[in-house]
Design an enzyme around this catalytic site. Structure first.
Site, PDB file in Angstrom:
ATOM      1  N   CYS A  88       0.842  -1.188   0.000  1.00 12.98           N
ATOM      2  CA  CYS A  88       0.000   0.000   0.000  1.00 12.98           C
ATOM      3  C   CYS A  88       0.884   1.248   0.000  1.00 12.98           C
ATOM      4  CB  CYS A  88      -0.893  -0.030   1.232  1.00 12.98           C
ATOM      5  SG  CYS A  88      -1.572   1.556   1.711  1.00 12.98           S
ATOM      6  N   GLU A  89       0.643   2.152  -0.934  1.00 14.91           N
ATOM      7  CA  GLU A  89       1.515   3.324  -1.030  1.00 14.91           C
ATOM      8  C   GLU A  89       1.254   4.339   0.077  1.00 14.91           C
ATOM      9  OE1 GLU A  89      -0.680   6.339  -4.146  1.00 14.91           O
ATOM     10  OE2 GLU A  89       0.722   4.885  -4.965  1.00 14.91           O
ATOM     11  N   HIS A  90       0.173   4.169   0.834  1.00 14.45           N
ATOM     12  CA  HIS A  90      -0.126   5.124   1.898  1.00 14.45           C
ATOM     13  C   HIS A  90       0.569   4.799   3.207  1.00 14.45           C
ATOM     14  CE1 HIS A  90      -3.964   5.556  -0.652  1.00 14.45           C
ATOM     15  NE2 HIS A  90      -3.121   6.511  -0.973  1.00 14.45           N
ATOM     16  N   HIS A  91       0.779   3.499   3.488  1.00 19.06           N
ATOM     17  CA  HIS A  91       1.409   3.098   4.752  1.00 19.06           C
ATOM     18  C   HIS A  91       2.621   2.195   4.562  1.00 19.06           C
ATOM     19  CE1 HIS A  91      -2.845   4.001   5.792  1.00 19.06           C
ATOM     20  NE2 HIS A  91      -2.284   4.597   6.823  1.00 19.06           N
ATOM     21  N   GLN A 129      -4.952  -0.579  -4.883  1.00 17.99           N
ATOM     22  CA  GLN A 129      -5.540  -1.706  -5.604  1.00 17.99           C
ATOM     23  C   GLN A 129      -6.326  -1.253  -6.831  1.00 17.99           C
ATOM     24  OE1 GLN A 129      -7.397  -4.668  -3.107  1.00 17.99           O
ATOM     25  NE2 GLN A 129      -8.778  -5.300  -4.746  1.00 17.99           N
ATOM     26  N   HIS A 157      -5.887  -6.014   2.921  1.00 19.64           N
ATOM     27  CA  HIS A 157      -4.936  -4.923   3.139  1.00 19.64           C
ATOM     28  C   HIS A 157      -4.553  -4.865   4.613  1.00 19.64           C
ATOM     29  CE1 HIS A 157      -5.391  -2.748  -0.813  1.00 19.64           C
ATOM     30  NE2 HIS A 157      -6.348  -3.644  -0.873  1.00 19.64           N
ATOM     31  N   CYS A 159      -2.924  -2.630   6.036  1.00 18.76           N
ATOM     32  CA  CYS A 159      -3.090  -1.272   6.559  1.00 18.76           C
ATOM     33  C   CYS A 159      -4.491  -1.088   7.133  1.00 18.76           C
ATOM     34  CB  CYS A 159      -2.809  -0.225   5.480  1.00 18.76           C
ATOM     35  SG  CYS A 159      -3.910  -0.310   4.061  1.00 18.76           S
TER      36      CYS A 159
END
Length: 199
Positions: A88-91, A129, A157, A159
């Site tokens: 996940c590019e956010h976490h 995703q 996920h 995250c």
């Protein structure tokens, strides 16, 4: 008749991987979070972290092998349950699951293992995703020029399951349909049925 040369697909990196700098940064991150790396079991952790992320972000190159559709096969070709692992590019936490990828052939058919290779190619980078699903479908449509493409990804996920809401056991489902699989209701239903997805 000569066959078309296979397209060589390799990772387009924005820069060289510097494992030494990544290891130093990982050590600093752990120390900033109050985790000492002085013990024997944690001493090598920054290096292991750096190598693990480098592996997660580096897909294996492959040749996109296609063949003439000499028999004029015009039914759905579907590979189900292709393993997906991405970050996940956010976490920068992993998400894992399966992809179901299918297409209605045009003039050329694809070596079946390449469907899994294309999924891996786009999954080996910080991702969301929704984008991953669309990238796989768009790329196959561009390279094969089939009559239709369908991609469904189901993933858990971490995250969302290990932090924040901690929704253990939840899955996210995304889909992209192009061409006939988007426009024709019967073709769309066949794709979802063969993929094992309730639409």
């Amino acid at each position: 008749m000569t066959s078309a040369p296979a397209l060589h697909v390799a990772h387009e990196s924005t820069g060289e991987i510097d494992l030494g700098a990544a290891e130093q940064a990982a050590g600093e991150l752990l120390r900033a979070l109050g985790i000492s790396t002085d013990s024997e079991s944690l001493r090598g952790t920054p290096g292991r972290m750096a190598r693990a992320y480098a592996e997660l972000f580096t897909p294996r190159p492959f040749d996109l092998t296609t063949f003439p559709n000499e028999e004029g096969y015009d039914e759905l070709v579907l590979a189900r349950s292709i393993p997906v692992r991405s970050v996940c590019e956010h976490h920068l936490l992993p998400f894992v699951g399966t992809a179901h990828v299918g297409y209605l052939p045009g003039d050329r058919i694809l070596g079946l293992s390449k469907l899994a290779r294309v999924v891996e190619h786009f999954a080996c980078r910080p991702q969301v995703q929704e984008r991953l699903t669309k990238q796989v479908a768009d790329w196959l449509s561009e390279q094969l020029q089939p009559k239709g493409v369908g991609v469904v990804i189901e993933a858990e996920h971490t995250c969302m399951t290990l932090r924040g809401v901690q929704a253990t056991g939840s899955n996210t489902v995304t889909s992209t349909l192009l061409g006939t699989l988007r426009q024709d209701a019967r073709s769309r239903q066949e794709f979802f049925a063969l993929a094992g997805v309730n639409a």
